[in-house]
Design a protein around this motif. Structure first.
Motif, PDB file in Angstrom:
ATOM      1  N   PHE A   1      27.506  95.992 -33.326  1.00 30.41           N
ATOM      2  CA  PHE A   1      27.922  96.656 -34.582  1.00 30.41           C
ATOM      3  C   PHE A   1      27.104  97.004 -35.535  1.00 30.41           C
ATOM      4  CE2 PHE A   1      30.082  92.698 -32.942  1.00 30.41           C
ATOM      5  CZ  PHE A   1      31.717  92.821 -33.639  1.00 30.41           C
ATOM      6  N   GLY A   2      27.545  97.454 -36.713  1.00 29.53           N
ATOM      7  CA  GLY A   2      27.151  98.380 -37.803  1.00 29.53           C
ATOM      8  C   GLY A   2      27.058  97.601 -39.168  1.00 29.53           C
ATOM      9  N   GLU A   3      26.288  97.691 -39.911  1.00 31.30           N
ATOM     10  CA  GLU A   3      25.647  96.889 -40.901  1.00 31.30           C
ATOM     11  C   GLU A   3      26.962  97.414 -41.831  1.00 31.30           C
ATOM     12  OE1 GLU A   3      22.455  96.842 -44.578  1.00 31.30           O
ATOM     13  OE2 GLU A   3      21.546  98.076 -42.887  1.00 31.30           O
TER      14      GLU A   3
ATOM     15  N   VAL B   1      34.979  81.889 -35.079  1.00 33.83           N
ATOM     16  CA  VAL B   1      33.520  80.736 -34.072  1.00 33.83           C
ATOM     17  C   VAL B   1      32.975  82.187 -34.122  1.00 33.83           C
ATOM     18  CG1 VAL B   1      32.586  79.302 -33.902  1.00 33.83           C
ATOM     19  CG2 VAL B   1      34.182  78.867 -35.249  1.00 33.83           C
ATOM     20  N   ASN B   2      32.963  82.944 -32.641  1.00 37.24           N
ATOM     21  CA  ASN B   2      32.627  83.136 -32.274  1.00 37.24           C
ATOM     22  C   ASN B   2      31.587  84.652 -32.204  1.00 37.24           C
ATOM     23  OD1 ASN B   2      32.758  84.396 -27.959  1.00 37.24           O
ATOM     24  ND2 ASN B   2      30.821  83.072 -29.251  1.00 37.24           N
ATOM     25  N   VAL B   3      32.957  84.691 -33.022  1.00 40.39           N
ATOM     26  CA  VAL B   3      31.757  86.622 -33.287  1.00 40.39           C
ATOM     27  C   VAL B   3      31.238  86.351 -34.871  1.00 40.39           C
ATOM     28  CG1 VAL B   3      32.968  88.047 -35.282  1.00 40.39           C
ATOM     29  CG2 VAL B   3      34.232  87.509 -33.328  1.00 40.39           C
ATOM     30  N   ALA B   4      31.739  84.998 -35.579  1.00 44.47           N
ATOM     31  CA  ALA B   4      30.462  85.051 -36.272  1.00 44.47           C
ATOM     32  C   ALA B   4      28.932  85.145 -36.161  1.00 44.47           C
ATOM     33  CB  ALA B   4      30.429  83.698 -36.960  1.00 44.47           C
ATOM     34  N   LYS B   5      28.325  84.852 -34.723  1.00 39.32           N
ATOM     35  CA  LYS B   5      27.592  84.759 -33.920  1.00 39.32           C
ATOM     36  C   LYS B   5      26.662  85.645 -33.633  1.00 39.32           C
ATOM     37  CE  LYS B   5      29.224  81.426 -31.896  1.00 39.32           C
ATOM     38  NZ  LYS B   5      28.919  80.109 -30.382  1.00 39.32           N
ATOM     39  N   TYR B   6      27.500  86.611 -33.711  1.00 36.45           N
ATOM     40  CA  TYR B   6      26.710  88.064 -33.722  1.00 36.45           C
ATOM     41  C   TYR B   6      27.013  88.960 -34.895  1.00 36.45           C
ATOM     42  CZ  TYR B   6      27.941  86.907 -28.170  1.00 36.45           C
ATOM     43  OH  TYR B   6      27.391  85.871 -27.474  1.00 36.45           O
TER      44      TYR B   6
ATOM     45  N   VAL C   1      20.512  79.152 -30.703  1.00 35.13           N
ATOM     46  CA  VAL C   1      21.550  79.177 -30.500  1.00 35.13           C
ATOM     47  C   VAL C   1      22.364  78.965 -32.190  1.00 35.13           C
ATOM     48  CG1 VAL C   1      21.569  77.069 -29.564  1.00 35.13           C
ATOM     49  CG2 VAL C   1      23.657  78.538 -29.113  1.00 35.13           C
ATOM     50  N   LEU C   2      22.771  78.803 -32.885  1.00 40.73           N
ATOM     51  CA  LEU C   2      23.442  78.880 -33.972  1.00 40.73           C
ATOM     52  C   LEU C   2      25.069  78.484 -33.393  1.00 40.73           C
ATOM     53  CD1 LEU C   2      22.973  82.498 -35.843  1.00 40.73           C
ATOM     54  CD2 LEU C   2      21.672  80.348 -35.889  1.00 40.73           C
ATOM     55  N   GLY C   3      25.288  77.481 -34.608  1.00 36.59           N
ATOM     56  CA  GLY C   3      26.574  76.742 -34.373  1.00 36.59           C
ATOM     57  C   GLY C   3      27.784  77.316 -36.042  1.00 36.59           C
ATOM     58  N   VAL C   4      28.776  77.623 -35.566  1.00 42.46           N
ATOM     59  CA  VAL C   4      29.336  77.744 -37.018  1.00 42.46           C
ATOM     60  C   VAL C   4      30.047  76.387 -37.335  1.00 42.46           C
ATOM     61  CG1 VAL C   4      31.318  78.733 -38.208  1.00 42.46           C
ATOM     62  CG2 VAL C   4      29.760  80.085 -37.271  1.00 42.46           C
ATOM     63  N   ASN C   5      30.617  75.575 -36.221  1.00 41.23           N
ATOM     64  CA  ASN C   5      31.104  74.308 -35.998  1.00 41.23           C
ATOM     65  C   ASN C   5      30.222  73.147 -36.383  1.00 41.23           C
ATOM     66  OD1 ASN C   5      34.089  74.860 -37.158  1.00 41.23           O
ATOM     67  ND2 ASN C   5      34.579  75.352 -34.820  1.00 41.23           N
ATOM     68  N   ASP C   6      29.182  73.276 -35.203  1.00 45.97           N
ATOM     69  CA  ASP C   6      28.644  72.505 -34.260  1.00 45.97           C
ATOM     70  C   ASP C   6      27.689  72.971 -33.725  1.00 45.97           C
ATOM     71  OD1 ASP C   6      30.497  72.264 -32.102  1.00 45.97           O
ATOM     72  OD2 ASP C   6      32.107  70.834 -33.343  1.00 45.97           O
ATOM     73  N   LEU C   7      26.552  71.912 -33.374  1.00 44.39           N
ATOM     74  CA  LEU C   7      25.921  72.075 -31.611  1.00 44.39           C
ATOM     75  C   LEU C   7      26.129  70.733 -30.608  1.00 44.39           C
ATOM     76  CD1 LEU C   7      22.770  73.087 -33.847  1.00 44.39           C
ATOM     77  CD2 LEU C   7      23.812  74.779 -32.363  1.00 44.39           C
ATOM     78  N   PHE C   8      25.682  70.724 -29.753  1.00 42.02           N
ATOM     79  CA  PHE C   8      25.484  70.127 -28.360  1.00 42.02           C
ATOM     80  C   PHE C   8      24.042  70.128 -28.147  1.00 42.02           C
ATOM     81  CE2 PHE C   8      25.439  68.081 -23.911  1.00 42.02           C
ATOM     82  CZ  PHE C   8      26.166  67.043 -24.327  1.00 42.02           C
ATOM     83  N   ILE C   9      23.645  69.168 -28.158  1.00 44.73           N
ATOM     84  CA  ILE C   9      22.641  69.046 -27.200  1.00 44.73           C
ATOM     85  C   ILE C   9      22.502  67.629 -26.506  1.00 44.73           C
ATOM     86  CG2 ILE C   9      19.565  68.587 -27.191  1.00 44.73           C
ATOM     87  CD1 ILE C   9      21.482  69.110 -30.979  1.00 44.73           C
ATOM     88  N   GLY C  10      22.357  68.206 -24.925  1.00 47.66           N
ATOM     89  CA  GLY C  10      22.384  67.023 -24.081  1.00 47.66           C
ATOM     90  C   GLY C  10      22.922  67.693 -22.363  1.00 47.66           C
TER      91      GLY C  10
ATOM     92  N   LYS D   1      24.190  83.431 -42.221  1.00 46.70           N
ATOM     93  CA  LYS D   1      25.660  82.994 -42.460  1.00 46.70           C
ATOM     94  C   LYS D   1      26.503  83.876 -42.401  1.00 46.70           C
ATOM     95  CE  LYS D   1      23.450  80.519 -46.384  1.00 46.70           C
ATOM     96  NZ  LYS D   1      23.311  78.785 -45.676  1.00 46.70           N
ATOM     97  N   ALA D   2      27.682  83.001 -42.287  1.00 49.35           N
ATOM     98  CA  ALA D   2      28.747  83.971 -42.344  1.00 49.35           C
ATOM     99  C   ALA D   2      30.162  84.383 -42.685  1.00 49.35           C
ATOM    100  CB  ALA D   2      30.433  82.727 -40.947  1.00 49.35           C
TER     101      ALA D   2
END
Length: 289
Positions: free
Chosen positions: A52-54, A68-73, A131-140, A280-281
């Motif tokens: 993606f361009g600036e 959500v998925n797009v925001a992380k990139y 790893v970034l999460g817009v909604n949540d992270l799972f660790i387990g 931020k997103a």
């Protein structure tokens, strides 16, 4: 797919209707695109490798999960999210409909917009992976076995055994976290035989999407001679971190926003530092008149 579903006794028409509604929305959006600037369409699967361009304006046509998925990139690029099928998609993060695309695009390209800067959670491993999460992270654990780790928060530390840890952002505070709170309250009410025990309502713990805070919750903590369960729920401020040291020999993972296939390996020796991300997103929520 049609043969399989109809052979099982179910109707396939709903799937066809949903597909056709989406295709109509994409085509309508194409027709409403201005001639300038240049536009490029990409499939979701190409996100991890697309550059993606600036100064790009990134438009999504799909469900909340796509936003959500797009925001992380992205870094500073704004997201303009369109709901392709309001009759089927709630669209918590999708404020616009495709029918208004021409008008909204005109306002956006003229700079007459309002941005909401959505906070994200970050999990950084001691080897530098993030790893970034817009909604949540799972660790387990990767499967239905107990996760073993050491949890450290606000100067306290304890070994734990559980089915994993959920870290929720403001955007995700009425998602997975709401399910956890609702279930925990219902179990408590049943065990204590108190039918009048009220389940906390989302308004009591919901955080705004721009909030610089996170919630964490330990799922199904188990107490034994080697594990405790006193640090099972908390609220992280912007300058606080949650540290998790893995004691899982070969099945530990960290993933975000329910995308299990895109995970970081989190096995013995790995240490995760959890906190509010500096990124931020940038979600467009209105076009000013």
């Amino acid at each position: 797919a049609k043969f399989y579903i109809e052979h099982a006794g179910a109707k396939f028409q709903d799937y066809e209707d949903e597909h056709e509604a989406y295709q109509r929305s994409v085509e309508l959006f194409r027709k409403n695109l201005p001639k300038d600037p240049k536009a490029q369409f990409i499939e979701r699967g190409f996100l991890p490798t697309f550059q993606f361009g600036e100064h790009d304006l990134v438009v999504t046509i799909g469900q909340d999960g796509l936003v959500v998925n797009v925001a992380k990139y992205l870094t500073v690029q704004p997201i303009l999210a369109f709901n392709p099928d309001p009759s089927r998609i709630d669209g918590v993060l999708i404020p616009f409909v495709v029918q208004d695309a021409k008008r909204i695009l005109s306002r956006v390209l003229e700079g007459r917009v309002k941005l909401k800067r959505i906070s994200m959670a970050s999990a950084e491993l001691n080897d530098g992976q993030v790893v970034l999460g817009v909604n949540d992270l799972f660790i387990g654990p990767r499967s239905h076995v107990s996760a073993r780790y050491v949890l450290e928060f606000q100067g306290q530390q304890e070994p734990q055994s559980s089915s994993g840890i959920i870290v929720s952002t403001g955007t995700g505070s009425t998602g997975w976290l709401q399910s956890i709170v609702t279930g925990a309250a219902a179990v408590t009410r049943g065990v204590l035989k108190k039918k009048d025990l009220k389940v906390p309502q989302p308004a009591q713990y919901r955080l705004d999407g721009e909030s610089e805070e996170l919630y964490f919750s330990v799922r199904e903590p188990f107490t034994s001679r080697t594990s405790r369960a006193t640090i099972v729920f908390g609220r992280l401020q912007a300058n606080e971190q949650l540290y998790v040291t893995s004691q899982m020999p070969g099945y530990g993972v960290i993933f975000s926003d329910g995308i299990e296939s895109d995970f970081l390996t989190f096995n013995s020796g790995a240490i995760a530092k959890i906190g509010v991300s500096s990124r931020k997103a940038h979600l467009i929520i209105s076009g000013n008149s």
